[in-house]
Design a protein around this motif. Sequence first.
Motif, PDB file in Angstrom:
ATOM      1  N   LEU A   1       0.979  -1.123  -0.080  1.00  0.00           N
ATOM      2  CA  LEU A   1       0.176   0.059  -0.166  1.00  0.00           C
ATOM      3  C   LEU A   1       0.974   1.970   0.328  1.00  0.00           C
ATOM      4  CD1 LEU A   1      -2.629  -0.519   3.065  1.00  0.00           C
ATOM      5  CD2 LEU A   1      -3.012  -0.868   0.200  1.00  0.00           C
ATOM      6  N   MET A   2       0.117   2.307  -0.452  1.00  0.00           N
ATOM      7  CA  MET A   2       1.170   2.989  -0.425  1.00  0.00           C
ATOM      8  C   MET A   2       1.217   4.016   1.031  1.00  0.00           C
ATOM      9  SD  MET A   2      -2.310   6.446  -0.263  1.00  0.00           S
ATOM     10  CE  MET A   2      -3.215   5.576  -1.960  1.00  0.00           C
ATOM     11  N   GLY A   3       2.548   4.463   0.938  1.00  0.00           N
ATOM     12  CA  GLY A   3       2.791   4.667   2.441  1.00  0.00           C
ATOM     13  C   GLY A   3       3.627   3.866   3.107  1.00  0.00           C
ATOM     14  N   ALA A   4       4.138   2.398   2.520  1.00  0.00           N
ATOM     15  CA  ALA A   4       4.362   1.161   2.914  1.00  0.00           C
ATOM     16  C   ALA A   4       6.262   1.179   3.449  1.00  0.00           C
ATOM     17  CB  ALA A   4       3.963   0.060   2.160  1.00  0.00           C
ATOM     18  N   GLY A   5       6.247   2.217   2.397  1.00  0.00           N
ATOM     19  CA  GLY A   5       8.186   3.065   1.964  1.00  0.00           C
ATOM     20  C   GLY A   5       8.701   2.042   1.061  1.00  0.00           C
ATOM     21  N   LYS A   6       8.121   1.963   0.276  1.00  0.00           N
ATOM     22  CA  LYS A   6       8.912   0.928  -1.284  1.00  0.00           C
ATOM     23  C   LYS A   6      10.048   1.411  -1.380  1.00  0.00           C
ATOM     24  CE  LYS A   6       5.054   1.008  -3.383  1.00  0.00           C
ATOM     25  NZ  LYS A   6       3.474   1.325  -2.626  1.00  0.00           N
TER      26      LYS A   6
ATOM     27  N   GLU B   1      13.075  -6.413 -17.694  1.00  0.00           N
ATOM     28  CA  GLU B   1      14.067  -6.489 -18.552  1.00  0.00           C
ATOM     29  C   GLU B   1      15.200  -6.100 -18.282  1.00  0.00           C
ATOM     30  OE1 GLU B   1      13.251  -8.285 -21.316  1.00  0.00           O
ATOM     31  OE2 GLU B   1      11.107  -8.238 -20.410  1.00  0.00           O
ATOM     32  N   GLY B   2      15.959  -6.713 -18.829  1.00  0.00           N
ATOM     33  CA  GLY B   2      17.564  -6.216 -19.054  1.00  0.00           C
ATOM     34  C   GLY B   2      17.537  -6.944 -17.348  1.00  0.00           C
ATOM     35  N   ARG B   3      18.799  -5.819 -16.812  1.00  0.00           N
ATOM     36  CA  ARG B   3      19.925  -5.893 -16.213  1.00  0.00           C
ATOM     37  C   ARG B   3      19.004  -6.038 -14.716  1.00  0.00           C
ATOM     38  NH1 ARG B   3      24.299  -2.667 -13.819  1.00  0.00           N
ATOM     39  NH2 ARG B   3      24.843  -3.415 -11.979  1.00  0.00           N
ATOM     40  N   PRO B   4      19.201  -7.139 -13.216  1.00  0.00           N
ATOM     41  CA  PRO B   4      18.650  -7.453 -12.491  1.00  0.00           C
ATOM     42  C   PRO B   4      18.238  -5.971 -11.247  1.00  0.00           C
ATOM     43  CG  PRO B   4      19.543  -9.566 -12.675  1.00  0.00           C
ATOM     44  CD  PRO B   4      20.519  -8.735 -14.023  1.00  0.00           C
ATOM     45  N   LYS B   5      17.085  -6.069 -10.987  1.00  0.00           N
ATOM     46  CA  LYS B   5      17.447  -4.553 -10.693  1.00  0.00           C
ATOM     47  C   LYS B   5      16.177  -4.823  -9.137  1.00  0.00           C
ATOM     48  CE  LYS B   5      16.745  -2.695 -14.213  1.00  0.00           C
ATOM     49  NZ  LYS B   5      15.742  -3.239 -15.423  1.00  0.00           N
ATOM     50  N   VAL B   6      16.518  -2.965  -8.327  1.00  0.00           N
ATOM     51  CA  VAL B   6      15.437  -3.324  -7.465  1.00  0.00           C
ATOM     52  C   VAL B   6      14.861  -2.453  -8.081  1.00  0.00           C
ATOM     53  CG1 VAL B   6      14.908  -2.318  -4.856  1.00  0.00           C
ATOM     54  CG2 VAL B   6      16.761  -4.065  -5.468  1.00  0.00           C
ATOM     55  N   ILE B   7      12.802  -2.316  -7.730  1.00  0.00           N
ATOM     56  CA  ILE B   7      12.342  -1.752  -8.182  1.00  0.00           C
ATOM     57  C   ILE B   7      10.540  -1.560  -6.798  1.00  0.00           C
ATOM     58  CG2 ILE B   7      10.501  -1.935 -10.054  1.00  0.00           C
ATOM     59  CD1 ILE B   7      11.433  -3.840 -11.939  1.00  0.00           C
ATOM     60  N   ALA B   8      10.972  -0.365  -7.678  1.00  0.00           N
ATOM     61  CA  ALA B   8       9.723  -0.338  -6.309  1.00  0.00           C
ATOM     62  C   ALA B   8       8.473   0.384  -7.352  1.00  0.00           C
ATOM     63  CB  ALA B   8       9.628   1.226  -4.928  1.00  0.00           C
ATOM     64  N   THR B   9       7.522  -0.883  -6.700  1.00  0.00           N
ATOM     65  CA  THR B   9       6.298   0.104  -7.324  1.00  0.00           C
ATOM     66  C   THR B   9       4.960   0.586  -7.383  1.00  0.00           C
ATOM     67  OG1 THR B   9       5.167  -2.401  -6.731  1.00  0.00           O
ATOM     68  CG2 THR B   9       6.564  -1.744  -8.486  1.00  0.00           C
ATOM     69  N   GLY B  10       4.354   1.436  -7.469  1.00  0.00           N
ATOM     70  CA  GLY B  10       3.170   2.332  -6.967  1.00  0.00           C
ATOM     71  C   GLY B  10       1.878   0.732  -6.160  1.00  0.00           C
ATOM     72  N   GLY B  11       1.551   2.077  -5.308  1.00  0.00           N
ATOM     73  CA  GLY B  11       0.490   0.443  -4.381  1.00  0.00           C
ATOM     74  C   GLY B  11      -0.492  -0.191  -5.478  1.00  0.00           C
ATOM     75  N   GLY B  12      -1.219   0.472  -6.322  1.00  0.00           N
ATOM     76  CA  GLY B  12      -2.289  -0.230  -7.194  1.00  0.00           C
ATOM     77  C   GLY B  12      -1.412  -1.379  -7.888  1.00  0.00           C
TER      78      GLY B  12
ATOM     79  N   LEU C   1      -8.971  -0.491   1.425  1.00  0.00           N
ATOM     80  CA  LEU C   1      -8.024  -0.358   0.625  1.00  0.00           C
ATOM     81  C   LEU C   1      -6.997  -1.494   0.669  1.00  0.00           C
ATOM     82  CD1 LEU C   1      -7.590   0.891  -2.593  1.00  0.00           C
ATOM     83  CD2 LEU C   1      -4.913   2.004  -1.276  1.00  0.00           C
ATOM     84  N   ALA C   2      -6.491  -1.491   2.232  1.00  0.00           N
ATOM     85  CA  ALA C   2      -6.024  -3.017   2.912  1.00  0.00           C
ATOM     86  C   ALA C   2      -7.157  -4.092   2.555  1.00  0.00           C
ATOM     87  CB  ALA C   2      -4.959  -2.624   3.961  1.00  0.00           C
ATOM     88  N   GLU C   3      -8.410  -4.074   2.584  1.00  0.00           N
ATOM     89  CA  GLU C   3      -9.209  -4.984   2.790  1.00  0.00           C
ATOM     90  C   GLU C   3      -9.108  -5.785   1.874  1.00  0.00           C
ATOM     91  OE1 GLU C   3     -13.964  -5.906   4.173  1.00  0.00           O
ATOM     92  OE2 GLU C   3     -12.613  -4.584   5.236  1.00  0.00           O
ATOM     93  N   MET C   4      -8.879  -4.612   1.155  1.00  0.00           N
ATOM     94  CA  MET C   4      -9.282  -5.644  -0.539  1.00  0.00           C
ATOM     95  C   MET C   4      -7.930  -5.909  -1.117  1.00  0.00           C
ATOM     96  SD  MET C   4     -10.459  -2.938  -4.531  1.00  0.00           S
ATOM     97  CE  MET C   4      -8.962  -1.802  -3.377  1.00  0.00           C
ATOM     98  N   ARG C   5      -6.884  -5.040  -1.074  1.00  0.00           N
ATOM     99  CA  ARG C   5      -6.088  -5.470  -1.625  1.00  0.00           C
ATOM    100  C   ARG C   5      -4.625  -6.488  -0.793  1.00  0.00           C
ATOM    101  NH1 ARG C   5      -3.469   0.178  -4.534  1.00  0.00           N
ATOM    102  NH2 ARG C   5      -5.135   0.853  -5.794  1.00  0.00           N
ATOM    103  N   ASN C   6      -4.956  -6.304   0.373  1.00  0.00           N
ATOM    104  CA  ASN C   6      -4.012  -7.607   1.074  1.00  0.00           C
ATOM    105  C   ASN C   6      -3.367  -8.803   0.267  1.00  0.00           C
ATOM    106  OD1 ASN C   6      -2.960  -5.476   2.253  1.00  0.00           O
ATOM    107  ND2 ASN C   6      -3.720  -5.719   4.296  1.00  0.00           N
ATOM    108  N   PRO C   7      -5.052  -9.128   0.059  1.00  0.00           N
ATOM    109  CA  PRO C   7      -5.078 -10.526   0.065  1.00  0.00           C
ATOM    110  C   PRO C   7      -4.042 -11.375  -1.906  1.00  0.00           C
ATOM    111  CG  PRO C   7      -7.494 -10.488   1.026  1.00  0.00           C
ATOM    112  CD  PRO C   7      -6.330  -9.299   0.733  1.00  0.00           C
ATOM    113  N   ILE C   8      -4.115 -10.213  -2.052  1.00  0.00           N
ATOM    114  CA  ILE C   8      -3.785 -10.273  -3.260  1.00  0.00           C
ATOM    115  C   ILE C   8      -2.414  -9.981  -2.809  1.00  0.00           C
ATOM    116  CG2 ILE C   8      -3.177  -8.948  -5.895  1.00  0.00           C
ATOM    117  CD1 ILE C   8      -6.064 -10.310  -5.226  1.00  0.00           C
ATOM    118  N   TYR C   9      -1.817  -8.614  -2.477  1.00  0.00           N
ATOM    119  CA  TYR C   9      -0.144  -8.817  -2.440  1.00  0.00           C
ATOM    120  C   TYR C   9      -0.541 -10.204  -1.303  1.00  0.00           C
ATOM    121  CZ  TYR C   9      -0.941  -3.544  -2.317  1.00  0.00           C
ATOM    122  OH  TYR C   9      -1.160  -2.211  -2.422  1.00  0.00           O
ATOM    123  N   ALA C  10      -0.688 -10.765  -0.608  1.00  0.00           N
ATOM    124  CA  ALA C  10       0.010 -12.292  -0.107  1.00  0.00           C
ATOM    125  C   ALA C  10       0.109 -12.778  -1.045  1.00  0.00           C
ATOM    126  CB  ALA C  10      -0.783 -12.768   0.646  1.00  0.00           C
ATOM    127  N   GLN C  11       0.156 -13.781  -2.618  1.00  0.00           N
ATOM    128  CA  GLN C  11       0.591 -13.394  -2.919  1.00  0.00           C
ATOM    129  C   GLN C  11       1.768 -13.192  -3.529  1.00  0.00           C
ATOM    130  OE1 GLN C  11      -1.492 -14.197  -7.298  1.00  0.00           O
ATOM    131  NE2 GLN C  11      -3.571 -13.160  -5.719  1.00  0.00           N
TER     132      GLN C  11
END
Length: 180
Positions: A17-22, A77-88, A140-150
């Motif tokens: 989620l937004m604000g998690a520190g990604k 694609e390409g060289r491995p990296k650390v990627i921070a994504t948006g919450g959605g 948002l957590a109630e809706m998204r956390n089951p997906i993030y759990a993957q």
Amino acid sequence: MTRPISSPDRSIVLVGLMGAGKSTVGRRLAKRLRMPFVDSDAEIEDAADRSIAEIFEQYGEESFRDGERRVIARLIEGRPKVIATGGGAFMNDRTRALILSRCIAVWLDADPAILAERVSRRDTRPLLKDKEALPFLRDLAEMRNPIYAQAHIRIHTEPLPHDRAVGEIVRALRAMVETA
């Protein structure tokens, strides 16, 4: 001090989620693993030559999510990296399938009350426009956390300082390598 871990052979994608520190955790994790760091939101803004808030306002969330999906596919694609994504980002079926099959997904999980306090410091979150942060984030957590759990790895970020969260991720990565 934990023993060093070599850079993974796949990108590490931070979700949550937004604000998690990604972004903050992602930068520190990349430095620790000696990998490049990219923030998908910054890449989207660069590609569109406008802020995410402007993209949402001018084109809507659906258009933003389509662009986000394309940018994340390019970043993987390409060289491995650390990627921070948006919450959605991880909510998109195609994006999630790509991340889960080609990367190591790390869910930064945090209590909505902590997230609400963090995101209330700035008004740059389009999904929060004209909303109270805490009730919105709880829903948002109630809706998204089951997906993030993957995600392959789950890290509870509160009350951990960012460097401790990085250490937890490194330990989890090491455990993945050792059990593979």
